[in-house]
Design an enzyme around this catalytic site. Structure first.
Site, PDB file in Angstrom:
ATOM      1  N   ASP A   1      -0.710   9.672   2.938  1.00 24.08           N
ATOM      2  CA  ASP A   1      -0.236   8.294   2.771  1.00 24.08           C
ATOM      3  C   ASP A   1       0.394   8.153   1.394  1.00 24.08           C
ATOM      4  O   ASP A   1       0.311   9.063   0.562  1.00 24.08           O
ATOM      5  CB  ASP A   1      -1.363   7.270   2.962  1.00 24.08           C
ATOM      6  CG  ASP A   1      -0.843   5.976   3.594  1.00 24.08           C
ATOM      7  OD1 ASP A   1       0.255   5.509   3.195  1.00 24.08           O
ATOM      8  OD2 ASP A   1      -1.515   5.437   4.485  1.00 24.08           O
TER       9      ASP A   1
ATOM     10  N   GLY B   1       2.033  11.101  -0.342  1.00 22.15           N
ATOM     11  CA  GLY B   1       3.449  11.252  -0.045  1.00 22.15           C
ATOM     12  C   GLY B   1       3.877  10.378   1.120  1.00 22.15           C
ATOM     13  O   GLY B   1       3.060   9.732   1.784  1.00 22.15           O
ATOM     14  N   ASP B   2       5.166  10.366   1.379  1.00 26.18           N
ATOM     15  CA  ASP B   2       5.766   9.620   2.476  1.00 26.18           C
ATOM     16  C   ASP B   2       5.587  10.415   3.762  1.00 26.18           C
ATOM     17  O   ASP B   2       6.069  11.536   3.883  1.00 26.18           O
ATOM     18  CB  ASP B   2       7.252   9.419   2.172  1.00 26.18           C
ATOM     19  CG  ASP B   2       7.993   8.674   3.266  1.00 26.18           C
ATOM     20  OD1 ASP B   2       7.385   8.370   4.315  1.00 26.18           O
ATOM     21  OD2 ASP B   2       9.196   8.398   3.079  1.00 26.18           O
TER      22      ASP B   2
ATOM     23  N   HIS C   1       3.467   0.662  15.330  1.00 32.03           N
ATOM     24  CA  HIS C   1       3.785  -0.771  15.437  1.00 32.03           C
ATOM     25  C   HIS C   1       4.386  -1.337  14.153  1.00 32.03           C
ATOM     26  O   HIS C   1       4.834  -2.478  14.134  1.00 32.03           O
ATOM     27  CB  HIS C   1       2.562  -1.580  15.890  1.00 32.03           C
ATOM     28  CG  HIS C   1       1.532  -1.820  14.839  1.00 32.03           C
ATOM     29  ND1 HIS C   1       0.197  -1.881  15.119  1.00 32.03           N
ATOM     30  CD2 HIS C   1       1.600  -2.043  13.504  1.00 32.03           C
ATOM     31  CE1 HIS C   1      -0.490  -2.126  14.029  1.00 32.03           C
ATOM     32  NE2 HIS C   1       0.345  -2.229  13.035  1.00 32.03           N
TER      33      HIS C   1
END
Length: 373
Positions: free
Chosen positions: A237, A263-264, A283
Site C-alpha cells: 500500500d 508503494g503504488d 470499487h
C-alpha cells in the site's frame, strides 16, 4: 480503503409538520387520517419515516459522539452531561443537545434531566466492545464537503471530491496524515465484522503466500495469518498507509511472516506468488483503472496462482444491502461504482482472468479467479 458513509439533509424546520389550520389532515389521495387521540399512524407515520431518512443531524451527532468517545465515559453508569463534557473537552450545553438527539434515536438514553446512560446501541460505541464501531464513524470534514457537491454529481455523474477539493480522494489523504489515520481507523473498525464473516467463507489455509494489494494497515491480512499459522503475507500500500502496518502486525503477533512493501499497487506487484488479494479495492476505481490493475495482477501471477477479489455484490430489488450505500459513496469520493456479480465476472474476463467460484457472505463476496488458459 473502505468508506465512512454519507449524510443526508433534514427537512426545513426539523420537526413534524403540523396539519394546515391546526386540525387533523383530511384523508385525501389515499392518505389515512390520524385517529382521535393523536396516535401516530397512517400518513403521519409515513411523514415521520421520511423525515428520519432525510435527516443529516443525527448522523453527524453520532460522529461527534464517536470522535470524542462519549460512550467510553458512560461505561461505569449514568453521568451528568457536565461531567461528560468536562472529560471529553466539549461544551456542556451543546453536548446535552447532541445527546438528546441521539437518545431520540435509541443511541444513549436520558434517565433523568441532563443525565445520560448507555443503551444496547450505544454499547457498540464503546472502545472495549469486541465489535466496536466507535472508530468506524469519524468526523471527516473533507468528505462532508464532497457530499455537499452531490447535486452536481447527480447532474453530471462525476465524482464530487476532486471537484470540491481540487485533487483526487487518495491524493488528498496522502497529504493529510491526521485525516488518513481517521480513515484507516474507520476501515479497521468496520473490518472486525468482515473478518468474522469471511474467515469461514474460503479455504484460506491453502493460500500459501498472500499478496494483499491495497491492504491498508494490514488488519485483514494479520487476522488471516493469526488464524492460519502456515500462511505468509506481502502487504502493498502507499507509504503513508503502510507506515502504520508494523503496529497492526505486531499486535497480532505475525510481523515475522509479513513483508510490508510501501508503494503504488498499480506499479508494485510482487510476481510469482501463490495468492493475490484485492479486498474492497476495485470499487474505488472506474472500469478503465480497475481493468488496468487486474491485467497487471494477471501478468504477475503464475499459471497456478489464484486471485481473490472481495467486494460487496449489489443485489437486485429493494432489500437493504450495505453495498448500495458504498456504491453511492464511491461515486461521490472517487467516481467509481460497486458492481453486480455479472459485472465483476466480466471485468475479470476482460483482464484475462477466469472466475472459478463466487461465495456470498453476510458482508462481502469472495470471487476466486485464475489466469485464463
Amino acid at each position: 480503503m473502505a468508506e465512512p458513509g454519507g449524510e443526508r439533509p433534514v427537512p426545513a424546520g426539523g420537526g413534524r409538520p403540523a396539519a394546515a389550520g391546526g386540525g387533523r389532515p383530511a384523508a385525501a389521495g389515499g392518505e389515512r387520517p390520524v385517529p382521535p387521540g393523536g396516535e401516530r399512524s397512517g400518513v403521519v407515520a409515513d411523514i415521520e419515516r421520511v423525515q428520519e431518512i432525510a435527516d443529516y443531524i443525527a448522523p453527524l451527532a453520532l460522529r461527534i459522539a464517536c470522535t470524542y468517545r462519549v460512550a467510553d465515559c458512560l461505561i461505569g453508569g449514568p453521568r451528568p452531561v457536565a461531567e461528560i463534557a468536562a472529560e471529553v473537552g466539549l461544551h456542556a450545553e451543546t453536548l446535552r443537545r447532541l445527546l438528546r438527539v441521539l437518545a431520540m434515536r435509541g443511541v444513549f438514553t436520558e434517565p433523568a434531566p441532563g443525565v445520560f446512560a448507555l443503551t444496547p446501541l450505544a454499547q457498540l460505541l464503546r472502545g472495549d466492545h469486541p465489535l466496536s464501531l466507535r472508530d468506524a464513524y469519524p468526523m471527516v470534514a473533507a468528505d462532508l464537503h464532497a457530499w455537499a457537491g452531490l447535486e452536481e454529481t447527480a447532474r453530471t455523474g462525476t465524482a464530487a471530491f476532486p471537484r470540491e477539493h481540487g485533487e483526487s480522494y487518495y491524493a488528498y489523504l496522502a497529504g493529510q496524515p491526521a485525516v488518513s489515520r481517521r480513515v484507516d481507523a474507520s476501515v479497521e473498525a468496520q473490518n472486525r465484522l468482515v473478518v468474522r464473516t469471511l474467515i469461514r467463507a474460503y479455504d484460506w489455509a491453502s493460500c500459501g503466500t498472500i499478496v494483499d494489494l491495497g491492504g491498508g494497515t494490514g488488519l485483514f491480512l494479520a487476522a488471516l495469518l493469526a488464524r492460519f499459522s502456515r500462511l505468509r503475507g506481502i502487504l502493498v500500500d502507499l507509504p503513508h498507509v503502510a507506515a502504520a502496518a508494523p503496529r497492526v502486525l505486531a499486535a497480532r503477533g505475525v510481523s515475522d511472516r509479513v513483508v510490508v512493501v510501501a508503494g503504488d499497487y498499480f506499479a508494485t506487484i510482487p510476481p510469482g506468488e501463490d495468492t493475490y488479494l484485492l479486498k474492497t479495492v476495485l470499487h474505488d476505481w472506474t472500469d478503465e483503472h480497475a481493468g488496468r490493475l487486474l491485467r497487471a495482477v494477471a501478468m504477475a501471477m503464475r499459471p497456478d496462482s489464484r486471485l481473490l477479489v472481495l467486494e460487496a455484490i449489489l443485489p437486485d430489488g429493494d432489500a437493504y444491502h450495505v453495498g448500495k450505500l458504498l456504491d453511492l459513496h464511491s461515486l461521490v469520493l472517487t467516481g467509481a461504482p460497486d458492481r453486480s456479480r455479472e459485472q465483476l465476472i466480466e471485468l475479470l474476463h476482460q483482464a484475462g482472468l477466469e472466475t472459478v467460484s463466487v461465495t456470498q457472505t453476510a458482508t462481502l463476496a469472495v470471487l476466486a479467479a485464475r489466469r485464463a488458459v
